[in-house]
Design a protein around this motif. Structure first.
Motif, PDB file in Angstrom:
ATOM      1  N   THR A  11       0.823  -1.211   0.000  1.00  0.00           N
ATOM      2  CA  THR A  11       0.000   0.000   0.000  1.00  0.00           C
ATOM      3  C   THR A  11       0.853   1.255   0.000  1.00  0.00           C
ATOM      4  O   THR A  11       0.397   2.324  -0.413  1.00  0.00           O
ATOM      5  CB  THR A  11      -0.931   0.004   1.228  1.00  0.00           C
ATOM      6  N   TRP A  46      -7.962   8.625  -0.765  1.00  0.00           N
ATOM      7  CA  TRP A  46      -8.487   7.625  -1.699  1.00  0.00           C
ATOM      8  C   TRP A  46      -7.376   6.770  -2.308  1.00  0.00           C
ATOM      9  O   TRP A  46      -7.527   5.544  -2.407  1.00  0.00           O
ATOM     10  CB  TRP A  46      -9.330   8.287  -2.778  1.00  0.00           C
ATOM     11  N   PRO A  47      -6.228   7.338  -2.732  1.00  0.00           N
ATOM     12  CA  PRO A  47      -5.159   6.467  -3.242  1.00  0.00           C
ATOM     13  C   PRO A  47      -4.719   5.413  -2.240  1.00  0.00           C
ATOM     14  O   PRO A  47      -4.417   4.273  -2.618  1.00  0.00           O
ATOM     15  CB  PRO A  47      -4.024   7.455  -3.556  1.00  0.00           C
ATOM     16  N   GLN A  65      -7.377   2.729  -2.315  1.00  0.00           N
ATOM     17  CA  GLN A  65      -7.218   1.963  -3.554  1.00  0.00           C
ATOM     18  C   GLN A  65      -6.096   0.943  -3.429  1.00  0.00           C
ATOM     19  O   GLN A  65      -6.272  -0.245  -3.754  1.00  0.00           O
ATOM     20  CB  GLN A  65      -6.911   2.914  -4.717  1.00  0.00           C
ATOM     21  N   ASN A  66      -4.934   1.406  -3.007  1.00  0.00           N
ATOM     22  CA  ASN A  66      -3.776   0.513  -2.909  1.00  0.00           C
ATOM     23  C   ASN A  66      -4.000  -0.577  -1.866  1.00  0.00           C
ATOM     24  O   ASN A  66      -3.543  -1.713  -2.041  1.00  0.00           O
ATOM     25  CB  ASN A  66      -2.532   1.333  -2.561  1.00  0.00           C
ATOM     26  N   LYS A  93     -11.526  -5.376  -5.457  1.00  0.00           N
ATOM     27  CA  LYS A  93     -11.832  -4.280  -6.366  1.00  0.00           C
ATOM     28  C   LYS A  93     -11.950  -2.964  -5.582  1.00  0.00           C
ATOM     29  O   LYS A  93     -12.781  -2.864  -4.674  1.00  0.00           O
ATOM     30  CB  LYS A  93     -13.142  -4.548  -7.101  1.00  0.00           C
ATOM     31  N   PRO A  94     -11.147  -1.958  -5.930  1.00  0.00           N
ATOM     32  CA  PRO A  94     -11.220  -0.688  -5.189  1.00  0.00           C
ATOM     33  C   PRO A  94     -12.576  -0.014  -5.273  1.00  0.00           C
ATOM     34  O   PRO A  94     -12.995   0.673  -4.334  1.00  0.00           O
ATOM     35  CB  PRO A  94     -10.131   0.171  -5.855  1.00  0.00           C
ATOM     36  N   GLU A  95     -13.295  -0.203  -6.406  1.00  0.00           N
ATOM     37  CA  GLU A  95     -14.580   0.490  -6.560  1.00  0.00           C
ATOM     38  C   GLU A  95     -15.602   0.070  -5.504  1.00  0.00           C
ATOM     39  O   GLU A  95     -16.559   0.805  -5.247  1.00  0.00           O
ATOM     40  CB  GLU A  95     -15.153   0.271  -7.961  1.00  0.00           C
ATOM     41  N   PHE A 100     -15.215   2.725  -2.780  1.00  0.00           N
ATOM     42  CA  PHE A 100     -15.240   4.158  -3.078  1.00  0.00           C
ATOM     43  C   PHE A 100     -16.375   4.874  -2.351  1.00  0.00           C
ATOM     44  O   PHE A 100     -16.177   5.952  -1.787  1.00  0.00           O
ATOM     45  CB  PHE A 100     -15.375   4.403  -4.585  1.00  0.00           C
TER      46      PHE A 100
END
Length: 357
Positions: free
Chosen positions: A205, A224-225, A228-229, A237-239, A242
């Motif tokens: 990460t 958010w990054p 995501q990581n 899945k990062p989505e 979100f």
């Protein structure tokens, strides 16, 4: 006076009357008499009504409830990769309870209780209470909590209304804490289900292991990054995270006109994020317990909770969607916006002329 030059005039800081003393070195007196000095001390030591303690009891009470929920969840799941998680949450819960007791003591004093009554309730001596819960110490603890309170990530465009004291309204503050708690629980479950060590996830990460622990304990508000990581490091899945992150950041989700595929992805991502925060209970079990879902809607609900794209999600009624949101402890307001965007973007069914003969 025979020699005014040898005396100086001083105004008493309590009665505001002037008195005189012969000029000399040393500290200038503040009060004209011992009686005024004692009266000033009593005034400073009086228990003023402090509305901020009432606000903090509500805020910390919400934090206690969130932390207790995390303790219950972590203790009810098989935790092979992180055996200390229930203990960490329990220690954090104890810290929240200690802070709650501190502000509750000051609030009780402000509302007319005396030290003896509080001692009877807490089984702590009056002298210990006065030492542990002095106004200065509790104020210091409250200010420290405000500095630790997860803040909005840099670059957040949404403006959050503030009260006169500069704090978020309590209702909105509670919503942010609930959303922040959901994101933390989702990250924690990703770690448990990945089979990876915290150090390995932190390395992938780009954060320190201690920071990763704090994210999963709900003690930090990530960018958010980072989220995501973290999701990619756990092969997720990062989505799906979100909308949880967006809610925890205080961002109102705005849906411009988008295509059907994107609207479906956002809707399913928001639902799956809530499902993830609840440690992904069995989709069939969740669907079967929804009181407002029709028989034809149960397969749609099950498809929403699986990794594959949902089937006929736009046919899901709002009562069934609301029941699913409640079962997953989500925000009806946010999910309803996703649901409306999906319904709006859904293709209009066409009827062939051959159907009329």
């Amino acid at each position: 006076m025979s020699d005014d030059a040898s005396f100086e005039e001083i105004k008493c800081q309590h009665c505001l009357l002037s008195f005189y003393r012969r000029k000399q070195t040393g500290r200038r007196p503040k009060y004209c008499s011992p009686q005024c000095r004692s009266a000033a001390f009593r005034t400073r030591s009086a228990e003023p009504t402090r509305p901020e303690f009432a606000r903090e009891t509500e805020r910390i009470g919400q934090a206690v409830a969130n932390r207790a929920r995390m303790v219950a969840q972590s203790s009810s799941l098989p935790v092979r990769t992180w055996p200390l998680e229930p203990l960490r949450h329990s220690v954090a819960l104890q810290r929240e309870l200690d802070d709650f007791i501190a502000v509750a003591v000051r609030e009780a004093l402000a509302r007319g209780a005396d030290w003896e009554e509080i001692a009877a309730v807490t089984s702590i001596s009056v002298s210990s209470l006065k030492s542990r819960f002095s106004r200065a110490k509790v104020n210091k603890a409250v200010h420290a909590r405000r500095r630790r309170r997860p803040g909005r990530p840099a670059g957040t465009a949404a403006a959050v209304p503030r009260s006169v004291a500069g704090e978020r309204p309590l209702e909105e503050d509670a919503q942010l804490w609930n959303a922040h708690d959901s994101l933390a629980r989702a990250l924690s479950h990703l770690h448990r289900s990945s089979g990876l060590s915290v150090r390995a996830i932190a390395l992938d990460t780009g954060i320190s292991p201690s920071y990763a622990y704090r994210l999963m304990a709900g003690e930090r508000s990530p960018s958010w990054p980072t989220v995501q990581n973290f999701a990619l490091a756990c092969d997720n899945k990062p989505e799906e995270l979100f909308d949880l992150w967006s809610a925890a950041s205080g961002q109102p989700e705005v849906h411009p006109d988008v295509g059907y595929d994107q609207a479906l992805s956002r809707f399913q991502g928001a639902i799956r994020g809530l499902h993830l925060a609840e440690a992904r209970p069995d989709p069939a079990t969740v669907a079967s317990t929804l009181p407002d879902a029709a028989r034809h809607e149960i397969p749609i609900v099950e498809s929403l909770l699986t990794p594959k794209p949902a089937t006929r999600a736009e046919r899901l009624s709002w009562p069934a969607t609301a029941a699913l949101t409640s079962a997953l402890h989500g925000s009806h307001e946010r999910i309803r916006r996703h649901w409306r965007a999906l319904r709006k973007a859904a293709p209009t069914p066409t009827i062939l002329t051959q159907a009329f003969g």
